[in-house]
Design a protein around this motif. Structure first.
Motif, mmCIF file in Angstrom:
data_model
loop_
_atom_site.group_PDB
_atom_site.id
_atom_site.type_symbol
_atom_site.label_atom_id
_atom_site.label_comp_id
_atom_site.label_asym_id
_atom_site.label_seq_id
_atom_site.Cartn_x
_atom_site.Cartn_y
_atom_site.Cartn_z
ATOM 1 N N ASN A 1 83.817 40.733 -52.787
ATOM 2 C CA ASN A 1 82.534 41.370 -52.493
ATOM 3 C C ASN A 1 82.422 42.749 -53.135
ATOM 4 O O ASN A 1 81.878 43.688 -52.556
ATOM 5 N N GLY A 2 82.954 42.858 -54.348
ATOM 6 C CA GLY A 2 82.829 44.085 -55.120
ATOM 7 C C GLY A 2 83.903 45.115 -54.900
ATOM 8 O O GLY A 2 83.815 46.227 -55.437
ATOM 9 N N ASN A 3 84.966 44.770 -54.144
ATOM 10 C CA ASN A 3 86.065 45.706 -53.871
ATOM 11 C C ASN A 3 87.406 45.052 -54.203
ATOM 12 O O ASN A 3 88.178 44.693 -53.308
ATOM 13 N N PRO A 4 87.720 44.878 -55.481
ATOM 14 C CA PRO A 4 88.934 44.144 -55.854
ATOM 15 C C PRO A 4 90.232 44.853 -55.495
ATOM 16 O O PRO A 4 91.299 44.236 -55.563
ATOM 17 N N ILE B 1 86.046 39.101 -63.142
ATOM 18 C CA ILE B 1 84.753 38.724 -62.556
ATOM 19 C C ILE B 1 84.974 37.903 -61.291
ATOM 20 O O ILE B 1 84.313 38.121 -60.265
ATOM 21 N N THR B 2 85.912 36.976 -61.347
ATOM 22 C CA THR B 2 86.236 36.180 -60.158
ATOM 23 C C THR B 2 86.752 37.074 -59.035
ATOM 24 O O THR B 2 86.370 36.912 -57.866
ATOM 25 N N ASP B 3 87.601 38.039 -59.367
ATOM 26 C CA ASP B 3 88.114 38.970 -58.354
ATOM 27 C C ASP B 3 86.980 39.732 -57.680
ATOM 28 O O ASP B 3 86.975 39.921 -56.455
ATOM 29 N N VAL B 4 86.027 40.188 -58.474
ATOM 30 C CA VAL B 4 84.894 40.947 -57.919
ATOM 31 C C VAL B 4 84.067 40.069 -56.982
ATOM 32 O O VAL B 4 83.663 40.501 -55.899
ATOM 33 N N ALA C 1 90.773 46.113 -52.462
ATOM 34 C CA ALA C 1 90.944 46.033 -51.011
ATOM 35 C C ALA C 1 91.772 44.813 -50.627
ATOM 36 O O ALA C 1 91.974 43.898 -51.424
ATOM 37 N N GLU C 2 92.251 44.823 -49.381
ATOM 38 C CA GLU C 2 92.968 43.654 -48.869
ATOM 39 C C GLU C 2 92.005 42.474 -48.800
ATOM 40 O O GLU C 2 90.856 42.620 -48.384
ATOM 41 N N PRO C 3 92.473 41.280 -49.207
ATOM 42 C CA PRO C 3 91.566 40.129 -49.212
ATOM 43 C C PRO C 3 91.121 39.741 -47.803
ATOM 44 O O PRO C 3 91.909 39.741 -46.865
ATOM 45 N N GLN C 4 89.830 39.439 -47.683
ATOM 46 C CA GLN C 4 89.248 38.958 -46.435
ATOM 47 C C GLN C 4 88.698 37.561 -46.690
ATOM 48 O O GLN C 4 89.032 36.919 -47.678
ATOM 49 N N ASP C 5 87.866 37.077 -45.794
ATOM 50 C CA ASP C 5 87.218 35.793 -46.020
ATOM 51 C C ASP C 5 86.367 35.868 -47.282
ATOM 52 O O ASP C 5 85.751 36.896 -47.583
ATOM 53 N N VAL C 6 86.327 34.756 -48.011
ATOM 54 C CA VAL C 6 85.545 34.722 -49.243
ATOM 55 C C VAL C 6 84.057 34.835 -48.909
ATOM 56 O O VAL C 6 83.524 34.023 -48.146
ATOM 57 N N PRO C 7 83.363 35.863 -49.438
ATOM 58 C CA PRO C 7 81.933 36.028 -49.108
ATOM 59 C C PRO C 7 81.090 34.964 -49.809
ATOM 60 O O PRO C 7 81.330 34.628 -50.974
ATOM 61 N N TYR C 8 80.133 34.428 -49.062
ATOM 62 C CA TYR C 8 79.218 33.470 -49.660
ATOM 63 C C TYR C 8 77.915 33.485 -48.874
ATOM 64 O O TYR C 8 77.973 33.354 -47.644
ATOM 65 N N PRO C 9 76.790 33.680 -49.481
ATOM 66 C CA PRO C 9 76.597 33.834 -50.926
ATOM 67 C C PRO C 9 77.334 35.055 -51.484
ATOM 68 O O PRO C 9 77.513 36.047 -50.791
ATOM 69 N N HIS C 10 77.724 34.937 -52.738
ATOM 70 C CA HIS C 10 78.456 36.022 -53.386
ATOM 71 C C HIS C 10 77.487 37.052 -53.949
ATOM 72 O O HIS C 10 76.261 36.927 -53.809
ATOM 73 N N PRO D 1 97.713 53.904 -55.949
ATOM 74 C CA PRO D 1 96.446 53.300 -55.511
ATOM 75 C C PRO D 1 95.253 53.980 -56.177
ATOM 76 O O PRO D 1 95.250 55.188 -56.401
ATOM 77 N N THR D 2 94.255 53.181 -56.493
ATOM 78 C CA THR D 2 93.027 53.703 -57.084
ATOM 79 C C THR D 2 92.121 54.244 -55.992
ATOM 80 O O THR D 2 91.928 53.600 -54.956
ATOM 81 N N THR D 3 91.587 55.416 -56.211
ATOM 82 C CA THR D 3 90.652 56.004 -55.234
ATOM 83 C C THR D 3 89.366 56.404 -55.940
ATOM 84 O O THR D 3 89.364 56.753 -57.128
ATOM 85 N N GLY D 4 88.276 56.349 -55.207
ATOM 86 C CA GLY D 4 87.001 56.820 -55.728
ATOM 87 C C GLY D 4 86.277 55.858 -56.644
ATOM 88 O O GLY D 4 85.220 56.209 -57.192
ATOM 89 N N PHE D 5 86.817 54.650 -56.829
ATOM 90 C CA PHE D 5 86.138 53.704 -57.710
ATOM 91 C C PHE D 5 84.949 53.099 -56.953
ATOM 92 O O PHE D 5 85.081 52.714 -55.793
ATOM 93 N N PRO D 6 83.792 52.995 -57.584
ATOM 94 C CA PRO D 6 82.597 52.540 -56.849
ATOM 95 C C PRO D 6 82.678 51.066 -56.461
ATOM 96 O O PRO D 6 83.319 50.261 -57.137
ATOM 97 N N THR D 7 82.006 50.748 -55.376
ATOM 98 C CA THR D 7 81.868 49.353 -54.984
ATOM 99 C C THR D 7 80.867 48.675 -55.903
ATOM 100 O O THR D 7 79.763 49.183 -56.122
#
Length: 416
Positions: A201-204, A194-197, A206-215, A168-174
């Motif tokens: 919501n900037g944390n590719p 880019i789509t993943d980000v 992490a476990e997927p949650q609801d799609v944020p919108y506005p992005h 697992p990746t640790t310490g990568f910025p949001t």
């Protein structure tokens, strides 16, 4: 339709220039006009200078090689620094060009200081981190750095897939926003990450949650669908084609529209406002006292150069009536509100410019062969957030090359 209207009375094709207009010697007065020159297809084709370019700048310069009128080079290129482009132009034109005379597609991002402290994902080519830092951004992440941090995201190229599951990746910025500088080399990787980000919501990682919108905020430079190079085929895919892919993927995946916090580069009005500011800076530096009242924008692409100049001319006319109206339908950020942000940052840029004439040359994307528009010119190649008004792709004038464009402007200005 399209450019046919350019051949009406008062608009024409200048193939040969007449004798210079008589009048007061230009050296004894200050210019009240300036030029905005596109680069590819106007001054160069790929890496090769066009012969008419040096002739044009011999007219523009005095005996000591100094420009007699203010000039800005307005290009949608964005994979280099302004200093590098200035050096290229200096070699091509045989005269000294300063970085302050160059506007790349991303140059107006200097004005978007509200994003300069955020962690931004950057996509494109060239020295992206250095470009971003020079624009004022403090924290940037490249697509390649993101791919290395999360190798399981990039699965299209089987040769690059990890053989074992990485730790697992640790310490990568949001990631807090995305800057699209220009078309990347590996489109599938950039489109995927880019789509993943945006979806995470900037944390590719992490476990997927609801799609944020506005992005997350997306800042895009250069909307050109096509551009002209040395190839026999007329046009090559530009960053506008990449944006089209990203927009359609996002809509297909989410059912929603990708939205932009900023769309800059030609034909964005904020880019031309920035060019006006630099033109006025040059005039002040040279000690020219007359206010700059007219701009001549010379380009080869009806869908970016002509559209942008005409859009800005409409803005100037509307601004004189204290109304900002431009050809934007879905996304007012593409012109109106960006202009207001710009004016807030540039209070010292007094409004003296009254018009911006578009001059179309036949040495690049546009070719005047049969007196009428080609089939491709009848199709709107502009960005989806810009409405298609046929009058906006009608050039004020059509000339053979950039040297003829300079002669035309000199005749209109009674400048010898």
């Amino acid at each position: 339709m399209a450019l046919r209207g350019c051949l009406r009375a008062g608009r024409g094709l200048l193939r040969t220039a007449g004798p210079p207009a008589s009048g007061v010697c230009a050296a004894a007065r200050s210019p009240a006009f300036g030029f905005l020159f596109d680069v590819d297809g106007v001054l160069v084709r790929g890496s090769q200078p066009l012969p008419a370019a040096r002739r044009a700048f011999q007219r523009l310069a005095d005996g000591s090689g100094r420009l007699r009128v203010p000039v800005v080079f307005l290009t949608n290129a964005g994979n280099c620094l302004r200093s590098e482009k200035a050096q290229e132009l200096s070699r091509a034109l045989g005269m000294q060009v300063s970085p302050e005379q160059v506007i790349l597609s991303h140059s107006p991002l200097q004005l978007f200081s509200q994003f300069h402290q955020k962690c931004m994902l950057v996509a494109g080519q060239g020295p992206l981190e250095e470009i971003a830092y020079n624009l004022g951004f403090k924290h940037v992440v490249t697509i390649e750095a993101l791919r290395k941090a999360y190798p399981l995201l990039d699965m299209v190229d089987q040769s690059q897939r990890p053989k074992e599951v990485p730790p697992p990746t640790t310490g990568f910025p949001t990631i807090e926003g995305v800057i699209l500088f220009g078309e990347p080399v590996r489109w599938e990787t950039s489109l995927q990450l880019i789509t993943d980000v945006l979806l995470s919501n900037g944390n590719p990682g992490a476990e997927p949650q609801d799609v944020p919108y506005p992005h997350l905020p997306v800042l895009a430079c250069n909307m050109d669908l096509l551009w002209m190079a040395e190839a026999k085929m007329p046009s090559r895919f530009g960053h506008g084609t990449f944006l089209l892919c990203l927009e359609n993927i996002y809509r297909k995946v989410t059912g929603r529209e990708l939205k932009y916090e900023a769309l800059i580069g030609k034909p964005s009005t904020v880019t031309y406002r920035y060019a006006e500011y630099l033109i006025k800076q040059q005039a002040e530096k040279q000690g020219w006292k007359a206010p700059i009242q007219r701009l001549y924008a010379v380009g080869d692409n009806p869908m970016s150069d002509v559209y942008g100049a005409n859009l800005y001319n409409n803005y100037l006319k509307s601004a004189q009536q204290n109304q900002v109206r431009a050809g934007v339908k879905r996304n007012p950020q593409a012109a109106g509100s960006q202009i207001e942000d710009y004016l807030e940052l540039r209070k010292d840029c007094n409004s003296s410019v009254e018009s911006c004439d578009s001059i179309l040359v036949c040495t690049g994307v546009y070719r005047h062969d049969d007196g009428g528009p080609s089939k491709t010119e009848q199709v709107f190649h502009g960005h989806r957030d810009l409405c298609f008004d046929p009058s906006l792709v009608e050039a004020s004038y059509i000339v053979q090359d950039v040297n003829d464009a300079v002669q035309l402007a000199f005749r209109k200005e009674n400048w010898s």
